[in-house]
Design a protein around this motif. Structure first.
Motif, PDB file in Angstrom:
ATOM      1  N   PHE A 129     -12.250  -1.428  -3.995  1.00 57.88           N
ATOM      2  CA  PHE A 129     -12.013  -1.717  -5.403  1.00 57.88           C
ATOM      3  C   PHE A 129     -10.767  -2.590  -5.570  1.00 57.88           C
ATOM      4  O   PHE A 129     -10.799  -3.613  -6.260  1.00 57.88           O
ATOM      5  N   TRP A 130      -9.663  -2.194  -4.946  1.00 58.18           N
ATOM      6  CA  TRP A 130      -8.413  -2.931  -5.100  1.00 58.18           C
ATOM      7  C   TRP A 130      -8.469  -4.305  -4.439  1.00 58.18           C
ATOM      8  O   TRP A 130      -7.869  -5.255  -4.941  1.00 58.18           O
ATOM      9  N   ARG A 131      -9.209  -4.442  -3.352  1.00 59.38           N
ATOM     10  CA  ARG A 131      -9.384  -5.766  -2.727  1.00 59.38           C
ATOM     11  C   ARG A 131     -10.181  -6.683  -3.663  1.00 59.38           C
ATOM     12  O   ARG A 131      -9.882  -7.865  -3.772  1.00 59.38           O
ATOM     13  N   ALA A 132     -11.178  -6.120  -4.346  1.00 62.85           N
ATOM     14  CA  ALA A 132     -11.968  -6.924  -5.280  1.00 62.85           C
ATOM     15  C   ALA A 132     -11.137  -7.327  -6.489  1.00 62.85           C
ATOM     16  O   ALA A 132     -11.241  -8.459  -6.979  1.00 62.85           O
ATOM     17  N   VAL A 133     -10.286  -6.432  -6.976  1.00 61.07           N
ATOM     18  CA  VAL A 133      -9.469  -6.721  -8.157  1.00 61.07           C
ATOM     19  C   VAL A 133      -8.357  -7.704  -7.826  1.00 61.07           C
ATOM     20  O   VAL A 133      -8.123  -8.672  -8.548  1.00 61.07           O
ATOM     21  N   LEU A 134      -7.649  -7.463  -6.740  1.00 65.41           N
ATOM     22  CA  LEU A 134      -6.472  -8.270  -6.414  1.00 65.41           C
ATOM     23  C   LEU A 134      -6.763  -9.458  -5.505  1.00 65.41           C
ATOM     24  O   LEU A 134      -5.901 -10.323  -5.331  1.00 65.41           O
ATOM     25  N   GLU A 135      -7.959  -9.476  -4.926  1.00 71.63           N
ATOM     26  CA  GLU A 135      -8.402 -10.538  -4.017  1.00 71.63           C
ATOM     27  C   GLU A 135      -7.348 -10.812  -2.950  1.00 71.63           C
ATOM     28  O   GLU A 135      -6.923  -9.903  -2.257  1.00 71.63           O
ATOM     29  N   GLU A 136      -6.895 -12.059  -2.821  1.00 72.31           N
ATOM     30  CA  GLU A 136      -5.944 -12.401  -1.745  1.00 72.31           C
ATOM     31  C   GLU A 136      -4.536 -11.861  -2.018  1.00 72.31           C
ATOM     32  O   GLU A 136      -3.682 -11.875  -1.143  1.00 72.31           O
ATOM     33  N   SER A 137      -4.297 -11.343  -3.206  1.00 73.20           N
ATOM     34  CA  SER A 137      -2.996 -10.757  -3.536  1.00 73.20           C
ATOM     35  C   SER A 137      -2.926  -9.262  -3.204  1.00 73.20           C
ATOM     36  O   SER A 137      -1.958  -8.600  -3.544  1.00 73.20           O
ATOM     37  N   TYR A 138      -3.973  -8.748  -2.550  1.00 77.78           N
ATOM     38  CA  TYR A 138      -4.042  -7.320  -2.245  1.00 77.78           C
ATOM     39  C   TYR A 138      -2.848  -6.887  -1.389  1.00 77.78           C
ATOM     40  O   TYR A 138      -2.527  -7.498  -0.384  1.00 77.78           O
ATOM     41  N   ILE A 139      -2.216  -5.804  -1.864  1.00 80.10           N
ATOM     42  CA  ILE A 139      -1.150  -5.148  -1.107  1.00 80.10           C
ATOM     43  C   ILE A 139      -1.467  -3.655  -1.168  1.00 80.10           C
ATOM     44  O   ILE A 139      -1.671  -3.100  -2.250  1.00 80.10           O
ATOM     45  N   ARG A 140      -1.492  -3.016  -0.023  1.00 80.72           N
ATOM     46  CA  ARG A 140      -1.882  -1.606   0.052  1.00 80.72           C
ATOM     47  C   ARG A 140      -1.018  -0.725  -0.844  1.00 80.72           C
ATOM     48  O   ARG A 140      -1.492   0.270  -1.383  1.00 80.72           O
ATOM     49  N   ASP A 141       0.243  -1.071  -1.022  1.00 84.15           N
ATOM     50  CA  ASP A 141       1.138  -0.264  -1.861  1.00 84.15           C
ATOM     51  C   ASP A 141       0.596  -0.110  -3.281  1.00 84.15           C
ATOM     52  O   ASP A 141       0.729   0.949  -3.883  1.00 84.15           O
ATOM     53  N   PHE A 142      -0.014  -1.156  -3.844  1.00 81.29           N
ATOM     54  CA  PHE A 142      -0.579  -1.064  -5.193  1.00 81.29           C
ATOM     55  C   PHE A 142      -1.650   0.025  -5.244  1.00 81.29           C
ATOM     56  O   PHE A 142      -1.683   0.844  -6.150  1.00 81.29           O
ATOM     57  N   LYS A 143      -2.537  -0.003  -4.270  1.00 82.29           N
ATOM     58  CA  LYS A 143      -3.608   0.987  -4.196  1.00 82.29           C
ATOM     59  C   LYS A 143      -3.027   2.391  -4.061  1.00 82.29           C
ATOM     60  O   LYS A 143      -3.426   3.306  -4.772  1.00 82.29           O
ATOM     61  N   ASP A 144      -2.078   2.564  -3.155  1.00 79.74           N
ATOM     62  CA  ASP A 144      -1.480   3.877  -2.912  1.00 79.74           C
ATOM     63  C   ASP A 144      -0.751   4.403  -4.143  1.00 79.74           C
ATOM     64  O   ASP A 144      -0.872   5.580  -4.490  1.00 79.74           O
ATOM     65  N   ILE A 145      -0.013   3.542  -4.812  1.00 77.02           N
ATOM     66  CA  ILE A 145       0.723   3.944  -6.017  1.00 77.02           C
ATOM     67  C   ILE A 145      -0.245   4.378  -7.119  1.00 77.02           C
ATOM     68  O   ILE A 145      -0.057   5.409  -7.761  1.00 77.02           O
ATOM     69  N   ALA A 146      -1.292   3.599  -7.318  1.00 75.10           N
ATOM     70  CA  ALA A 146      -2.284   3.926  -8.352  1.00 75.10           C
ATOM     71  C   ALA A 146      -2.963   5.248  -8.033  1.00 75.10           C
ATOM     72  O   ALA A 146      -3.116   6.119  -8.913  1.00 75.10           O
ATOM     73  N   GLU A 147      -3.364   5.450  -6.787  1.00 77.88           N
ATOM     74  CA  GLU A 147      -4.055   6.683  -6.405  1.00 77.88           C
ATOM     75  C   GLU A 147      -3.146   7.899  -6.551  1.00 77.88           C
ATOM     76  O   GLU A 147      -3.553   8.932  -7.077  1.00 77.88           O
ATOM     77  N   GLU A 148      -1.897   7.785  -6.118  1.00 76.32           N
ATOM     78  CA  GLU A 148      -0.963   8.911  -6.221  1.00 76.32           C
ATOM     79  C   GLU A 148      -0.633   9.242  -7.678  1.00 76.32           C
ATOM     80  O   GLU A 148      -0.470  10.406  -8.030  1.00 76.32           O
ATOM     81  N   ALA A 149      -0.540   8.219  -8.515  1.00 76.47           N
ATOM     82  CA  ALA A 149      -0.253   8.465  -9.939  1.00 76.47           C
ATOM     83  C   ALA A 149      -1.411   9.209 -10.599  1.00 76.47           C
ATOM     84  O   ALA A 149      -1.192  10.148 -11.384  1.00 76.47           O
ATOM     85  N   ILE A 150      -2.629   8.823 -10.285  1.00 77.74           N
ATOM     86  CA  ILE A 150      -3.797   9.509 -10.849  1.00 77.74           C
ATOM     87  C   ILE A 150      -3.877  10.937 -10.307  1.00 77.74           C
ATOM     88  O   ILE A 150      -4.188  11.878 -11.042  1.00 77.74           O
ATOM     89  N   GLU A 151      -3.574  11.109  -9.024  1.00 76.29           N
ATOM     90  CA  GLU A 151      -3.546  12.452  -8.435  1.00 76.29           C
ATOM     91  C   GLU A 151      -2.519  13.330  -9.148  1.00 76.29           C
ATOM     92  O   GLU A 151      -2.780  14.501  -9.435  1.00 76.29           O
ATOM     93  N   LEU A 152      -1.360  12.770  -9.427  1.00 75.69           N
ATOM     94  CA  LEU A 152      -0.318  13.508 -10.143  1.00 75.69           C
ATOM     95  C   LEU A 152      -0.799  13.904 -11.540  1.00 75.69           C
ATOM     96  O   LEU A 152      -0.549  15.020 -11.996  1.00 75.69           O
ATOM     97  N   LEU A 153      -1.511  13.025 -12.194  1.00 74.66           N
ATOM     98  CA  LEU A 153      -2.093  13.352 -13.496  1.00 74.66           C
ATOM     99  C   LEU A 153      -3.050  14.537 -13.375  1.00 74.66           C
ATOM    100  O   LEU A 153      -2.997  15.482 -14.173  1.00 74.66           O
ATOM    101  N   GLY A 154      -3.912  14.508 -12.376  1.00 70.50           N
ATOM    102  CA  GLY A 154      -4.855  15.604 -12.174  1.00 70.50           C
ATOM    103  C   GLY A 154      -4.159  16.915 -11.882  1.00 70.50           C
ATOM    104  O   GLY A 154      -4.518  17.965 -12.445  1.00 70.50           O
ATOM    105  N   TYR A 155      -3.145  16.885 -11.021  1.00 71.67           N
ATOM    106  CA  TYR A 155      -2.394  18.110 -10.725  1.00 71.67           C
ATOM    107  C   TYR A 155      -1.662  18.611 -11.968  1.00 71.67           C
ATOM    108  O   TYR A 155      -1.535  19.823 -12.167  1.00 71.67           O
ATOM    109  N   SER A 156      -1.210  17.695 -12.799  1.00 71.45           N
ATOM    110  CA  SER A 156      -0.552  18.101 -14.046  1.00 71.45           C
ATOM    111  C   SER A 156      -1.536  18.819 -14.969  1.00 71.45           C
ATOM    112  O   SER A 156      -1.186  19.819 -15.605  1.00 71.45           O
TER     113      SER A 156
END
Length: 179
Positions: A129-156
Motif C-alpha cells: 500500500f505505502w509503495r503504491a502511495v509514495l511510489e519512488e519516495s517510499y521510506i519504510r519509516d512512513f509505513k512504520d509510523i503510520a502502522e504504530e499510530a493506528i495500533e496505538l489508537l486501537g490499544y487506546s
C-alpha cells in the motif's frame, strides 16, 4: 519530539512505551474487576488473556534480544492455552456472562479496538500500500509510523473499553452489596 531522535520510532520510542503502558494498565484493571469485584470472571479471564498476550507480543523485541528468539510465542501459549481451556470447561458460565457483556458499550469499544489494532493497522501498514502511495519516495519509516499510530489508537480504544467495564463492574458490585 526533538530528543532522542535515534530511538524515536523504534522499540525504545514513546509510541511503543505508551502501547506497553496501556496494555499493562488494562491487565491491572481486568485483574481488579475479576479478582476484587468478582464480576463476570470467565469473560474477564478471556479478556485478560487476550490483553496480556498482546502485552507479551509487544515485548517480542526485548524477549528475542534478552532471552531467546521467539520466546514471546511460548509465553503467549502459557497465557492463552490454560485460559481457553478454563473458558471451554466453563462454557455455560461464559455464555451466560457474555450474554450480558455483549450488550454493553464496553464490548463495542473493545471490539472496535481489536478490529483497529489487529485488522486495520495491519492492512494500513502493508508495504505494498505505502509503495503504491509514495511510489519512488517510499521510506519504510512512513509505513512504520503510520502502522504504530493506528495500533496505538486501537490499544487506546481497548483501554477505554476496560475503563468502561470497570465503571459497569463497580455499579454491579455495589448493587450486589445492597440488600
Amino acid at each position: 519530539m526533538l530528543y532522542l531522535p535515534e530511538v524515536r520510532y523504534t522499540e525504545l520510542g514513546f509510541t511503543e512505551f505508551t502501547q506497553t503502558l496501556i496494555l499493562a494498565s488494562c491487565c491491572a484493571l481486568l485483574i481488579y474487576i475479576r479478582q476484587v469485584l468478582k464480576i463476570w470472571p470467565t469473560v474477564t479471564l478471556l479478556l485478560l488473556a487476550f490483553v496480556s498476550a498482546s502485552l507479551v507480543r509487544e515485548q517480542d523485541y526485548f524477549l528475542d534480544y534478552y532471552v531467546a528468539d521467539n520466546t514471546w510465542k511460548f509465553v503467549v501459549a502459557l497465557i492463552v492455552l490454560p485460559s481457553l481451556a478454563w473458558v471451554i470447561i466453563h462454557r455455560q458460565r461464559f455464555l451466560d456472562e457474555f450474554r450480558y457483556y455483549s450488550n454493553t458499550f464496553s464490548f463495542g469499544l473493545f471490539a472496535a479496538g481489536v478490529l483497529v489494532t489487529y485488522i486495520f493497522s495491519r492492512l494500513y501498514g502493508r508495504q505494498d500500500f505505502w509503495r503504491a502511495v509514495l511510489e519512488e519516495s517510499y521510506i519504510r519509516d512512513f509505513k512504520d509510523i503510520a502502522e504504530e499510530a493506528i495500533e496505538l489508537l486501537g490499544y487506546s480504544l481497548i483501554l477505554f473499553a476496560t475503563i468502561e467495564l470497570l465503571f459497569l463492574a463497580r455499579r454491579i458490585h455495589r448493587a450486589r452489596q445492597t440488600p
